[in-house]
Motif scaffolding. Structure first.
Motif, mmCIF file in Angstrom:
data_model
loop_
_atom_site.group_PDB
_atom_site.id
_atom_site.type_symbol
_atom_site.label_atom_id
_atom_site.label_comp_id
_atom_site.label_asym_id
_atom_site.label_seq_id
_atom_site.Cartn_x
_atom_site.Cartn_y
_atom_site.Cartn_z
ATOM 1 N N SER A 290 62.643 107.387 23.116
ATOM 2 C CA SER A 290 61.589 108.082 23.142
ATOM 3 C C SER A 290 61.638 109.518 22.825
ATOM 4 C CB SER A 290 60.806 107.946 24.657
ATOM 5 O OG SER A 290 61.750 108.725 25.688
ATOM 6 N N TYR B 222 54.326 103.057 24.414
ATOM 7 C CA TYR B 222 55.309 102.508 25.194
ATOM 8 C C TYR B 222 55.853 101.217 24.786
ATOM 9 C CZ TYR B 222 57.177 99.888 29.176
ATOM 10 O OH TYR B 222 58.122 99.070 30.055
ATOM 11 N N LEU C 142 57.998 101.636 21.821
ATOM 12 C CA LEU C 142 59.691 102.043 22.130
ATOM 13 C C LEU C 142 60.300 101.159 23.130
ATOM 14 C CD1 LEU C 142 58.443 105.438 23.286
ATOM 15 C CD2 LEU C 142 59.661 105.055 21.155
ATOM 16 N N ARG D 92 58.889 109.675 19.141
ATOM 17 C CA ARG D 92 57.757 110.120 19.525
ATOM 18 C C ARG D 92 56.915 110.568 18.017
ATOM 19 N NH1 ARG D 92 58.408 115.286 22.992
ATOM 20 N NH2 ARG D 92 59.729 113.888 23.988
#
Length: 250
Positions: A131, A226, A229, A135
């Motif tokens: 993460s 989420y 990832l 991003r």
């Protein structure tokens, strides 16, 4: 006798009476008093008249080359955070949410470690580290008409290169430190790296597919990121467990 003298002397007398012609040199050397020719004045400049001005109601002539059709300017509107989602969109989000859980369970079936808690911890470690640079995988063009800027392209490309090694490092480190080392650590890390790369590609595809289904709605945007990832972390776990050989405990 007189007749002969008269005949011979007549031409001489006529010749003396005729005046000699003026010499050519003397005639040419006499100066002339004629003035030099004066130059002609330039013509006056042309001034526009009323007849030269075009009529106001006259149509302009068509251009030699037809004008190019321009694309309409479509600015990006503000996302509608309160837009409702259809039932199919909710079902698609729920189905994608099961993929990381299934990958974690599958990691216990492909390797020598059958502990579900260990594989879940390895997937969580890979997801947390992924993460950090991941991003930038969700950058979208901010210029109207979908044109990418150089900074956006650079951020997205750097995230695609950096995210898999970082995620694989998290999964590999958690597995080697907390749950027993491997006989060949290099092979175990390469397996985690390959799994993280495949998971990243699947995560990006799933995120963009769900975002296309949601349309202008920004609901569940955090969930979509989420899920993408977590697919990277769970993919690294599957690759790590599949390629590692645990060291036998004494």
């Amino acid at each position: 006798m007189l007749l002969l003298v008269g005949l011979l002397g007549a031409p001489g007398v006529g010749a003396q009476e005729a005046p000699p012609p003026p010499p050519a040199e003397a005639a040419s050397s006499t100066p002339r008093d004629d003035p030099p020719p004066t130059p002609e004045p330039p013509p006056p400049p042309l001034e526009p008249t009323v007849l030269d001005a075009p009529f106001l109601d006259a149509e302009p002539p068509p251009p030699a080359v037809p004008p190019r059709a321009l694309r309409p300017f479509i600015p990006h509107g503000e996302p509608d955070t309160e837009a409702p989602l259809s039932g199919g969109t909710w079902a698609a989000h729920g189905g994608v949410a099961l993929l990381p859980l299934g990958a974690v369970w599958g990691a216990t079936r492909v390797g020598g470690d059958t502990r579900l808690g260990a594989t879940a911890a390895e997937a969580a470690a890979g997801t947390v580290l992924a993460s950090l640079p991941g991003r930038f995988l969700f950058v979208h063009p901010s210029y109207p008409q979908g044109r990418w800027l150089e900074l956006e392209v650079g951020a997205f490309g750097a995230a695609m290169v950096v995210t898999p090694p970082v995620a694989a490092l998290g999964t590999w480190g958690m597995g080697e430190v907390a749950f027993g080392d491997s006989q060949d650590r290099g092979r175990a890390y390469l397996g985690a790296l390959g799994g993280a790369t495949v998971g990243m590609l699947l995560g990006i595809a799933a995120h963009e597919g769900l975002r296309h289904l949601a349309g202008s709605s920004e609901r569940l945007d955090f969930l979509r990121r989420y899920l993408a990832l977590s697919l990277i972390g769970s993919g690294a776990t599957v690759g790590y467990q599949w390629s590692r050989t645990p060291t036998p405990r004494r």
